[in-house]
Write an enzyme that holds these catalytic residues in place. Structure first.
Site, PDB file in Angstrom:
ATOM      1  N   GLU A 182       0.809  -1.221   0.000  1.00  0.00           N
ATOM      2  CA  GLU A 182       0.000   0.000   0.000  1.00  0.00           C
ATOM      3  C   GLU A 182       0.844   1.273   0.000  1.00  0.00           C
ATOM      4  OE1 GLU A 182      -3.102   0.349  -0.403  1.00  0.00           O
ATOM      5  OE2 GLU A 182      -3.934  -1.645  -0.054  1.00  0.00           O
ATOM      6  N   GLU A 215       7.634 -21.926   7.549  1.00  0.00           N
ATOM      7  CA  GLU A 215       7.879 -21.098   8.738  1.00  0.00           C
ATOM      8  C   GLU A 215       8.849 -21.741   9.722  1.00  0.00           C
ATOM      9  OE1 GLU A 215       4.830 -21.819  12.255  1.00  0.00           O
ATOM     10  OE2 GLU A 215       3.842 -20.869  10.546  1.00  0.00           O
TER      11      GLU A 215
END
Length: 304
Positions: free
Chosen positions: A86, A117
């Site tokens: 953004e 992960e």
């Protein structure tokens, strides 16, 4: 790393308030969730001094040519990618300045990448590919505070001399121990036990909102509360750009359109031209001299 023990994590505890959530009406269900969500902002509030410290240190490093890089896995990683994505349209920065890295790569944004992960080495490889330096900031995102990928990334970043920040939702976590600044809004047990995409995810999003917005304000990307480095890349943003120029200068839409046409829709330059009464080239030189800060450039003119 020690064997995994989730039972001691607040984020994995059972929420006594929601034990019967599967038996209540739909309205009562969402009321319960709403009440739990109200706790999130209060948890973030306790971390404001650390968030402010992070903003100041990150902005200082970016002024020296550094970048802001988020790393995380699962929901936490996606939130980092979201916040980073953004920044270019909102503040007109390059896609390199704020980046999000998620364990397992781009595919993991849309579909869980099993096992990604759990690898500290994978995070090191991912950061090495970014050629990080001591001017960069690495923010490790892990609701649990025990994700090996994030631990490995922060540890490597620290070795390079980069600023390390953690955003977790458990106190005294393994991830926090690897960070120079540890931000840990403890939101309590989730509505659905262990579903950290809920309150924990919301808390992380609020923290990231503050960090990226605060840094961009420090970089002169905001004048008053207006996003003056907006990229007008579609019809909605073109109209928003006109509105921003109007609000910042007091001119009408027709005049704002004319000013934006002169600057190829460089919103900041159009605003500064109108406020300073300088021509395009003079205004650009003055803004560049003041590192893009409209207020500082105007103050310099007033002081003459």
């Amino acid at each position: 790393m020690e064997s995994l023990n989730l039972k001691n994590l607040t984020t994995e505890s059972r929420n006594e308030t929601t034990i019967n959530i599967d038996k209540v009406s739909t309205l009562e269900m969402v009321k319960i969730m709403n009440d739990e969500d109200k706790k999130v902002a209060n948890a973030v509030e306790k971390e404001l001094p650390k968030i402010a410290k992070a903003i100041d240190m990150i902005a200082e490093r970016i002024h020296r040519g550094g970048r802001l890089i988020y790393i995380g896995a699962g929901t936490s990683g996606r939130l980092g990618v979201l916040d980073a994505s953004e920044c270019p349209p909102t503040y007109g920065v390059s896609e390199e300045l704020v980046q999000g890295i998620i364990a397992g790569g781009k595919e993991a944004i849309f579909r869980a990448k099993e096992g990604a992960e759990d690898s500290e080495e994978l995070a090191v490889e991912d950061l090495k590919s970014k050629n990080i330096t001591e001017n960069d900031t690495i923010i490790g995102l892990a609701a649990s505070g025990r994700t090996p990928y994030v631990i490995g990334g922060l540890r490597y970043a620290d070795q390079i001399g980069a600023l390390t920040v953690s955003v977790t939702c458990n106190e005294n976590s393994d991830v926090a121990k690897e960070a120079y600044i540890s931000i840990a809004p403890v939101v309590g047990p989730e509505v659905v036990t262990g579903s950290t995409r809920l309150k924990s995810g919301t808390a992380q999003k609020l923290v990231l909102n503050m960090i990226s917005t605060g840094v961009m304000i420090k970089l002169g990307k905001v004048y008053g509360n207006l996003m003056v480095d907006l990229r007008a890349t579609n019809e909605k943003l073109i109209e928003r750009a006109k509105g921003i120029v109007c609000k910042a200068t007091g001119i009408n839409m027709e005049e704002a359109t004319e000013a934006l046409n002169k600057t190829d829709y460089d919103v900041k330059l159009a605003i500064f031209m109108m406020l300073s009464k300088l021509n395009k080239d003079e205004a650009r030189i003055k803004l560049d001299k003041n590192k893009g800060y409209i207020a500082k450039a105007l103050q310099e003119i007033d002081n003459k």
